[in-house]
Design a protein around this motif. Sequence first.
Motif, PDB file in Angstrom:
ATOM      1  N   GLY A  20       0.813  -1.205   0.000  1.00 58.17           N
ATOM      2  CA  GLY A  20       0.000   0.000   0.000  1.00 58.17           C
ATOM      3  C   GLY A  20       0.846   1.253   0.000  1.00 58.17           C
ATOM      4  N   TYR A  21       0.193   2.373  -0.291  1.00 56.92           N
ATOM      5  CA  TYR A  21       0.845   3.675  -0.250  1.00 56.92           C
ATOM      6  C   TYR A  21       0.080   4.539   0.737  1.00 56.92           C
ATOM      7  CZ  TYR A  21       3.284   7.871  -1.674  1.00 56.92           C
ATOM      8  OH  TYR A  21       4.054   9.000  -1.671  1.00 56.92           O
ATOM      9  N   TYR A  22       0.800   5.141   1.663  1.00 62.65           N
ATOM     10  CA  TYR A  22       0.209   5.912   2.743  1.00 62.65           C
ATOM     11  C   TYR A  22       0.774   7.327   2.713  1.00 62.65           C
ATOM     12  CZ  TYR A  22      -0.755   1.131   4.078  1.00 62.65           C
ATOM     13  OH  TYR A  22      -1.164  -0.179   4.063  1.00 62.65           O
ATOM     14  N   ILE A  23      -0.051   8.310   3.052  1.00 61.44           N
ATOM     15  CA  ILE A  23       0.392   9.699   3.016  1.00 61.44           C
ATOM     16  C   ILE A  23       0.080  10.399   4.330  1.00 61.44           C
ATOM     17  CG2 ILE A  23       0.173   9.922   0.520  1.00 61.44           C
ATOM     18  CD1 ILE A  23      -2.491  11.389   0.999  1.00 61.44           C
ATOM     19  N   TRP A  24       0.861  11.424   4.613  1.00 61.56           N
ATOM     20  CA  TRP A  24       0.585  12.311   5.730  1.00 61.56           C
ATOM     21  C   TRP A  24      -0.074  13.552   5.150  1.00 61.56           C
ATOM     22  CZ3 TRP A  24       4.633   8.959   5.882  1.00 61.56           C
ATOM     23  CH2 TRP A  24       4.764   8.211   7.040  1.00 61.56           C
ATOM     24  N   LEU A  25      -1.225  13.908   5.658  1.00 59.24           N
ATOM     25  CA  LEU A  25      -1.992  15.035   5.143  1.00 59.24           C
ATOM     26  C   LEU A  25      -1.479  16.348   5.726  1.00 59.24           C
ATOM     27  CD1 LEU A  25      -5.518  13.429   5.553  1.00 59.24           C
ATOM     28  CD2 LEU A  25      -4.140  13.555   3.473  1.00 59.24           C
ATOM     29  N   ASN A  36       6.019  23.401   1.971  1.00 54.56           N
ATOM     30  CA  ASN A  36       5.730  22.928   0.614  1.00 54.56           C
ATOM     31  C   ASN A  36       6.398  21.570   0.340  1.00 54.56           C
ATOM     32  OD1 ASN A  36       4.376  23.174  -1.784  1.00 54.56           O
ATOM     33  ND2 ASN A  36       6.069  24.174  -2.819  1.00 54.56           N
ATOM     34  N   VAL A  37       6.238  20.653   1.287  1.00 55.52           N
ATOM     35  CA  VAL A  37       6.823  19.318   1.209  1.00 55.52           C
ATOM     36  C   VAL A  37       5.706  18.294   1.362  1.00 55.52           C
ATOM     37  CG1 VAL A  37       8.360  17.704   2.420  1.00 55.52           C
ATOM     38  CG2 VAL A  37       9.030  20.076   2.145  1.00 55.52           C
ATOM     39  N   GLY A  38       5.828  17.176   0.675  1.00 55.29           N
ATOM     40  CA  GLY A  38       4.889  16.080   0.829  1.00 55.29           C
ATOM     41  C   GLY A  38       5.591  14.906   1.498  1.00 55.29           C
ATOM     42  N   ALA A  39       4.828  14.009   2.088  1.00 55.04           N
ATOM     43  CA  ALA A  39       5.406  12.841   2.749  1.00 55.04           C
ATOM     44  C   ALA A  39       4.529  11.630   2.487  1.00 55.04           C
ATOM     45  CB  ALA A  39       5.536  13.082   4.254  1.00 55.04           C
ATOM     46  N   GLY A  40       5.161  10.532   2.131  1.00 53.41           N
ATOM     47  CA  GLY A  40       4.430   9.299   1.865  1.00 53.41           C
ATOM     48  C   GLY A  40       5.268   8.098   2.255  1.00 53.41           C
ATOM     49  N   GLN A  41       4.606   6.961   2.349  1.00 49.93           N
ATOM     50  CA  GLN A  41       5.265   5.716   2.726  1.00 49.93           C
ATOM     51  C   GLN A  41       4.759   4.614   1.814  1.00 49.93           C
ATOM     52  OE1 GLN A  41       4.095   4.230   6.581  1.00 49.93           O
ATOM     53  NE2 GLN A  41       5.916   2.965   6.763  1.00 49.93           N
ATOM     54  N   LEU A  42       5.670   3.937   1.128  1.00 50.78           N
ATOM     55  CA  LEU A  42       5.340   2.799   0.280  1.00 50.78           C
ATOM     56  C   LEU A  42       5.678   1.533   1.050  1.00 50.78           C
ATOM     57  CD1 LEU A  42       4.570   1.516  -2.457  1.00 50.78           C
ATOM     58  CD2 LEU A  42       6.983   1.747  -3.099  1.00 50.78           C
ATOM     59  N   SER A  57       9.146  15.823  -9.339  1.00 52.51           N
ATOM     60  CA  SER A  57       9.771  16.413  -8.156  1.00 52.51           C
ATOM     61  C   SER A  57      10.855  15.472  -7.636  1.00 52.51           C
ATOM     62  CB  SER A  57       8.721  16.654  -7.067  1.00 52.51           C
ATOM     63  OG  SER A  57       8.144  15.427  -6.686  1.00 52.51           O
ATOM     64  N   SER A  58      11.765  16.012  -6.877  1.00 54.24           N
ATOM     65  CA  SER A  58      12.827  15.201  -6.276  1.00 54.24           C
ATOM     66  C   SER A  58      12.241  14.330  -5.171  1.00 54.24           C
ATOM     67  CB  SER A  58      13.910  16.106  -5.692  1.00 54.24           C
ATOM     68  OG  SER A  58      14.482  16.884  -6.697  1.00 54.24           O
ATOM     69  N   LYS A  59      12.824  13.163  -4.991  1.00 49.80           N
ATOM     70  CA  LYS A  59      12.369  12.254  -3.941  1.00 49.80           C
ATOM     71  C   LYS A  59      13.560  11.702  -3.185  1.00 49.80           C
ATOM     72  CE  LYS A  59       8.206  10.845  -6.209  1.00 49.80           C
ATOM     73  NZ  LYS A  59       7.160   9.902  -6.135  1.00 49.80           N
ATOM     74  N   VAL A  60      13.331  11.401  -1.943  1.00 47.16           N
ATOM     75  CA  VAL A  60      14.315  10.737  -1.099  1.00 47.16           C
ATOM     76  C   VAL A  60      13.636   9.489  -0.570  1.00 47.16           C
ATOM     77  CG1 VAL A  60      15.668  10.893   1.026  1.00 47.16           C
ATOM     78  CG2 VAL A  60      15.407  12.905  -0.442  1.00 47.16           C
ATOM     79  N   GLY A  61      14.322   8.364  -0.616  1.00 50.33           N
ATOM     80  CA  GLY A  61      13.737   7.126  -0.117  1.00 50.33           C
ATOM     81  C   GLY A  61      14.760   6.347   0.689  1.00 50.33           C
ATOM     82  N   TYR A  62      14.268   5.512   1.582  1.00 52.37           N
ATOM     83  CA  TYR A  62      15.154   4.635   2.336  1.00 52.37           C
ATOM     84  C   TYR A  62      14.398   3.371   2.705  1.00 52.37           C
ATOM     85  CZ  TYR A  62      12.894   6.721   6.423  1.00 52.37           C
ATOM     86  OH  TYR A  62      11.981   7.171   7.333  1.00 52.37           O
TER      87      TYR A  62
END
Length: 88
Positions: A20-25, A36-42, A57-62
């Motif tokens: 699933g994909y989850y987001i912080w509103l 002006n930043v978004g946050a999500g979790q795959l 847009s640029s993304k950072v993942g870990y």
Amino acid sequence: MEFDLTPKIAQPLIEGNGGGYYIWLSSQVPLLAKTNVGAGQLVLQPRGFALPHYADSSKVGYVIEGTDGVAGMILPNTKKEIVLKLKK
């Protein structure tokens, strides 16, 4: 300036058998809107698959846990695909 840094629970955007994909509103985390930043979790289950997509847009993942994952990327201004092995 004071920030509310208490942990917030991500809201499910889409869920299925493979993960699933989850987001912080931004309504729950005003700091996201202010900066002006978004946050999500795959979250991928074993043998799960995330469909390729385009992001302007640029993304950072870990990787938090798990092994034997791979990710393919096509970087800007090139047509060569890069495949990376993911590890914790």
